[in-house]
Write a protein that holds these residues in place. Structure first.
Motif, PDB file in Angstrom:
ATOM      1  N   GLY A   1       5.980  15.592  10.226  1.00 22.23           N
ATOM      2  CA  GLY A   1       5.195  16.854  10.326  1.00 22.23           C
ATOM      3  C   GLY A   1       4.925  17.679   9.137  1.00 22.23           C
ATOM      4  O   GLY A   1       4.508  18.864   9.012  1.00 22.23           O
ATOM      5  N   LEU A   2       4.598  17.038   8.041  1.00 25.33           N
ATOM      6  CA  LEU A   2       4.591  17.770   6.754  1.00 25.33           C
ATOM      7  C   LEU A   2       2.849  17.262   6.300  1.00 25.33           C
ATOM      8  O   LEU A   2       2.348  16.319   6.661  1.00 25.33           O
ATOM      9  CB  LEU A   2       5.182  17.180   5.504  1.00 25.33           C
ATOM     10  N   LYS A   3       2.244  18.307   5.687  1.00 28.67           N
ATOM     11  CA  LYS A   3       0.923  18.180   5.112  1.00 28.67           C
ATOM     12  C   LYS A   3       1.006  17.061   4.096  1.00 28.67           C
ATOM     13  O   LYS A   3       2.020  17.002   3.336  1.00 28.67           O
ATOM     14  CB  LYS A   3       0.485  19.293   4.812  1.00 28.67           C
ATOM     15  N   PHE A   4       0.092  16.327   3.885  1.00 28.28           N
ATOM     16  CA  PHE A   4      -0.070  15.071   3.041  1.00 28.28           C
ATOM     17  C   PHE A   4      -0.937  15.257   1.947  1.00 28.28           C
ATOM     18  O   PHE A   4      -2.167  15.714   2.024  1.00 28.28           O
ATOM     19  CB  PHE A   4      -0.093  13.859   3.760  1.00 28.28           C
ATOM     20  N   GLY A   5      -0.528  15.261   0.512  1.00 28.02           N
ATOM     21  CA  GLY A   5      -1.457  15.183  -0.652  1.00 28.02           C
ATOM     22  C   GLY A   5      -1.472  14.096  -1.347  1.00 28.02           C
ATOM     23  O   GLY A   5      -0.365  13.316  -1.419  1.00 28.02           O
ATOM     24  N   VAL A   6      -2.309  14.105  -2.338  1.00 23.81           N
ATOM     25  CA  VAL A   6      -2.293  12.897  -3.598  1.00 23.81           C
ATOM     26  C   VAL A   6      -2.951  13.393  -4.687  1.00 23.81           C
ATOM     27  O   VAL A   6      -3.508  14.585  -4.664  1.00 23.81           O
ATOM     28  CB  VAL A   6      -3.479  12.106  -2.970  1.00 23.81           C
ATOM     29  N   SER A   7      -2.162  13.044  -5.860  1.00 26.75           N
ATOM     30  CA  SER A   7      -2.648  13.434  -7.145  1.00 26.75           C
ATOM     31  C   SER A   7      -3.387  12.483  -7.766  1.00 26.75           C
ATOM     32  O   SER A   7      -2.750  11.265  -7.756  1.00 26.75           O
ATOM     33  CB  SER A   7      -1.332  14.080  -7.765  1.00 26.75           C
TER      34      SER A   7
ATOM     35  N   ASP B   1       0.984  -1.242   0.042  1.00 25.27           N
ATOM     36  CA  ASP B   1      -0.063  -0.016  -0.160  1.00 25.27           C
ATOM     37  C   ASP B   1       0.742   1.337   0.014  1.00 25.27           C
ATOM     38  O   ASP B   1       1.318   1.793   1.121  1.00 25.27           O
ATOM     39  CB  ASP B   1      -0.846  -0.093   1.014  1.00 25.27           C
ATOM     40  N   LEU B   2       1.090   1.829  -1.277  1.00 22.70           N
ATOM     41  CA  LEU B   2       2.020   2.986  -1.509  1.00 22.70           C
ATOM     42  C   LEU B   2       1.561   4.232  -0.795  1.00 22.70           C
ATOM     43  O   LEU B   2       2.325   4.674  -0.087  1.00 22.70           O
ATOM     44  CB  LEU B   2       2.403   3.005  -2.871  1.00 22.70           C
ATOM     45  N   ILE B   3       0.335   4.589  -0.869  1.00 20.52           N
ATOM     46  CA  ILE B   3      -0.115   5.776  -0.472  1.00 20.52           C
ATOM     47  C   ILE B   3      -0.116   5.623   1.153  1.00 20.52           C
ATOM     48  O   ILE B   3      -0.025   6.893   1.763  1.00 20.52           O
ATOM     49  CB  ILE B   3      -1.531   6.054  -1.063  1.00 20.52           C
ATOM     50  N   ALA B   4      -0.298   4.615   1.717  1.00 23.03           N
ATOM     51  CA  ALA B   4      -0.380   4.410   3.288  1.00 23.03           C
ATOM     52  C   ALA B   4       1.113   4.798   3.687  1.00 23.03           C
ATOM     53  O   ALA B   4       1.390   5.340   4.691  1.00 23.03           O
ATOM     54  CB  ALA B   4      -0.968   3.338   3.414  1.00 23.03           C
ATOM     55  N   GLY B   5       2.203   4.112   2.918  1.00 19.54           N
ATOM     56  CA  GLY B   5       3.410   4.313   3.328  1.00 19.54           C
ATOM     57  C   GLY B   5       3.911   5.796   3.378  1.00 19.54           C
ATOM     58  O   GLY B   5       4.557   6.443   4.082  1.00 19.54           O
ATOM     59  N   TRP B   6       3.517   6.387   1.975  1.00 17.20           N
ATOM     60  CA  TRP B   6       3.787   7.761   2.005  1.00 17.20           C
ATOM     61  C   TRP B   6       3.066   8.546   3.137  1.00 17.20           C
ATOM     62  O   TRP B   6       3.729   9.420   3.525  1.00 17.20           O
ATOM     63  CB  TRP B   6       3.274   8.249   0.502  1.00 17.20           C
ATOM     64  N   ALA B   7       1.877   8.266   3.169  1.00 15.19           N
ATOM     65  CA  ALA B   7       1.020   9.364   4.139  1.00 15.19           C
ATOM     66  C   ALA B   7       1.879   9.168   5.399  1.00 15.19           C
ATOM     67  O   ALA B   7       1.995  10.097   6.027  1.00 15.19           O
ATOM     68  CB  ALA B   7      -0.329   8.646   4.281  1.00 15.19           C
ATOM     69  N   LYS B   8       2.076   7.912   6.219  1.00 15.53           N
ATOM     70  CA  LYS B   8       2.582   7.770   7.385  1.00 15.53           C
ATOM     71  C   LYS B   8       4.014   8.588   7.344  1.00 15.53           C
ATOM     72  O   LYS B   8       4.156   9.219   8.481  1.00 15.53           O
ATOM     73  CB  LYS B   8       2.900   6.182   7.564  1.00 15.53           C
ATOM     74  N   ALA B   9       4.787   8.324   6.476  1.00 16.67           N
ATOM     75  CA  ALA B   9       6.309   9.053   6.494  1.00 16.67           C
ATOM     76  C   ALA B   9       5.960  10.684   6.470  1.00 16.67           C
ATOM     77  O   ALA B   9       6.625  11.176   7.133  1.00 16.67           O
ATOM     78  CB  ALA B   9       6.989   8.526   5.161  1.00 16.67           C
ATOM     79  N   ALA B  10       5.227  11.146   5.664  1.00 22.39           N
ATOM     80  CA  ALA B  10       4.982  12.432   5.750  1.00 22.39           C
ATOM     81  C   ALA B  10       4.540  13.195   7.083  1.00 22.39           C
ATOM     82  O   ALA B  10       4.904  13.934   7.447  1.00 22.39           O
ATOM     83  CB  ALA B  10       3.962  12.808   4.602  1.00 22.39           C
TER      84      ALA B  10
END
Length: 533
Positions: A186-192, A173-182
């Motif tokens: 302390g970063l806001k998280f977005g998806v395209s 689950d790539l989006i889950a991994g990116w979201a957690k890391a962001a």
């Protein structure tokens, strides 16, 4: 006797096991078996309704105005060949370089299509925590991950699209991994989200070679689930990926205008796109959504985009409170639409200070990873990125920078060096970027030329961002008393990152700053103008 299984046999069995799970959890959620009608995900309730008038209530949150700089991982299965953007479309044009690359590396697209490229993609070295820590060091305030592209493949545990990164390819689950890391950083998280275009974008997959030994042999774009028996994709329907059960248009048109030759998506396609995107929003609660569409997805042939905007804004209000509607980007917006979302300008900039915050998105190289940029050292330099950022911020904008990710989930050495160089500049000069607002004029001079400056403000402080190192006196006419732009009197001029006392003078024509004695950089140096108390 223990049977022997080849690596291919093991791969097939693993795929079939995962596919069985995916099939059991997937499309039955979308289709009512008796009525054969779609069951649509409910829209979040709140002050926003799916109309332009209602979306006009939208307010851009202050955190976005302060953020200024984001990094984007435009990463998906089209990065597997490392041959550049739009691979999944252009590999089906016989005269295209990507077709020739595909033929040499994978085989003919009648036997080995893009669905098979997806199966080869493993993302085996992906470490989102490591990448996000690097990006945070470069000062970024938000991170964007590609949720799907025009290739119609979902990079998450998608409820409505079985061609996804959990069921096929990486099995992650790539989006889950990116979201957690962001969020850990302390970063806001977005998806395209780009998949609204797949209907027409994939139409070349219905074609065939026009010449040569396989002329007339159909590519794999019209294959069905029944064709997969005994193959690695047994149990999956290629039409869930290619969406080609329709007559292709004469050409791909971004506004879906049939009079211009476009084919037009049917209701089932629009409903599925809606459900996939609501599923994405509900699962990962993004702070930002980038739609790669003119205005909104499937606009104007469907109201799906309006529904998604209302759902996203109402959801953000529920997650974060009434003062945070989230940030949704659209392109080619009219005046009314610009009050309903944030304007995005792809690989472009504004020529003026925009009245509303906006964003430009650009890339160090090609959108999907292209190894030739690394081999030839063709990437945009850190200097170019820094000057672009300063120009955009001076005009009330934000910069979203794509750092291309390799097939295995890493970035290459040249890209790492560029990000590190941006971080070094930010260590000294970040105060002139983050939390600033435009001044009365955005600057003087044309970006790239000596003597060019850009202005930003924070409270009563004015920052003068000079492009390059001034070898002669830097004369800033906007700060001459005749210009009547600077309120009050200048008390002091200092150089960020230096304790050297600046020599300066102001008269009717200009503020003149003598060149500093000690050189501290040549991308952009920043003078801090302090008013008299």
């Amino acid at each position: 006797m223990i049977g022997f299984f080849s690596p291919l046999d093991i791969m097939k069995k693993r795929h079939l096991f995962l596919s069985a799970i995916c099939l059991g959890l997937g499309m039955t959620a979308f289709w009512n078996a008796a009525a054969q009608e779609p069951v649509l995900e409910p829209m979040a309730t709140g002050k926003f309704q799916p109309t332009w008038e209602s979306l006009g209530q939208y307010k851009i949150p202050e955190w976005f105005r302060d953020a200024k700089f984001g990094i984007w991982a435009h990463w998906g299965p089209q990065c597997e060949p490392e041959a550049g953007d739009w691979y999944a479309r252009n590999m089906y044009f016989q005269k295209d370089g990507k077709y020739r690359f595909h033929l040499a590396h994978y085989g003919h697209p009648s036997e080995f299509g893009f669905k098979d490229v997806i199966n080869f993609w493993k993302a085996e070295k992906w470490d989102p925590e490591k990448l996000l820590a690097l990006y945070k060091g470069a000062g970024v305030q938000y991170f964007m991950a590609l949720a799907n592209h025009h290739d119609n493949f979902d990079n998450w545990d998608s409820k409505y699209q079985l061609w996804n990164s959990v069921c096929v390819g990486p099995h992650k689950d790539l989006i889950a991994g990116w979201a957690k890391a962001a969020r850990d950083n302390g970063l806001k998280f977005g998806v395209s989200v780009h998949a609204a275009r797949a209907w027409s974008w994939y139409e070349p997959a219905q074609g065939a070679d026009k010449e040569g030994p396989l002329a007339g042999v159909p590519y794999d774009g019209k294959l069905t689930k029944a064709d997969g028996k005994g193959k690695w994709w047994d149990g999956l329907d290629p039409q869930d990926l290619y969406a080609q059960n329709h007559t292709p248009g004469k050409k791909m048109v971004w506004d879906w205008d049939a009079k211009k030759g476009s084919s037009v998506p049917d209701q089932a396609y629009c409903d599925k796109f809606y459900n996939r995107t609501v599923d994405l929003i509900n699962k990962y609660k993004p702070d930002l959504i980038y739609f790669d569409d003119h205005v909104l997805p499937l606009w104007p042939v469907s109201d799906v985009g309006l529904k998604l905007a209302a759902h996203f804004y109402n959801s953000n209000n529920q997650w974060h409170g009434a003062d945070d509607d989230g940030v949704l980007f659209g392109k080619i917006l009219n005046e009314q639409q610009r009050h309903c979302m944030v304007l995005d300008i792809e690989r472009g900039e504004s020529s003026k200070i925009e009245p509303l915050p906006w964003q430009t998105d650009t890339c160090l190289g090609d959108w999907h990873y292209d190894r030739s940029y690394f081999n030839g050292h063709y990437y945009r330099s850190a200097k170019t990125v820094i000057r672009t950022l300063a120009d955009v911020v001076s005009k009330n904008g934000n910069l979203l920078l794509s750092v291309p990710v390799r097939a295995d989930g890493t970035i290459d050495g040249d890209e790492t060096k560029i990000v590190e160089e941006i971080a070094q500049w930010m260590d000294v000069n970040r105060e002139c970027i983050f939390g600033t607002r435009p001044w009365k004029v955005f600057g003087e001079g044309t970006a790239g030329k000596q003597g060019t400056v850009r202005f930003t403000t924070k409270g009563n402080t004015l920052y003068v961002i000079a492009f390059g190192w001034p070898n002669t006196d830097l004369q800033i006419k906007s700060l001459g008393t005749n210009a009547k732009l600077y309120d009050g009197r200048i008390s002091d001029v200092t150089l960020l990152g230096s304790d050297e006392k600046m020599q300066w003078s102001q008269d009717a024509e200009a503020l003149t700053i003598k060149p500093p004695q000690k050189k501290i950089g040549d991308s952009a140096i920043v003078f801090k103008i302090t008013p008299s108390s």
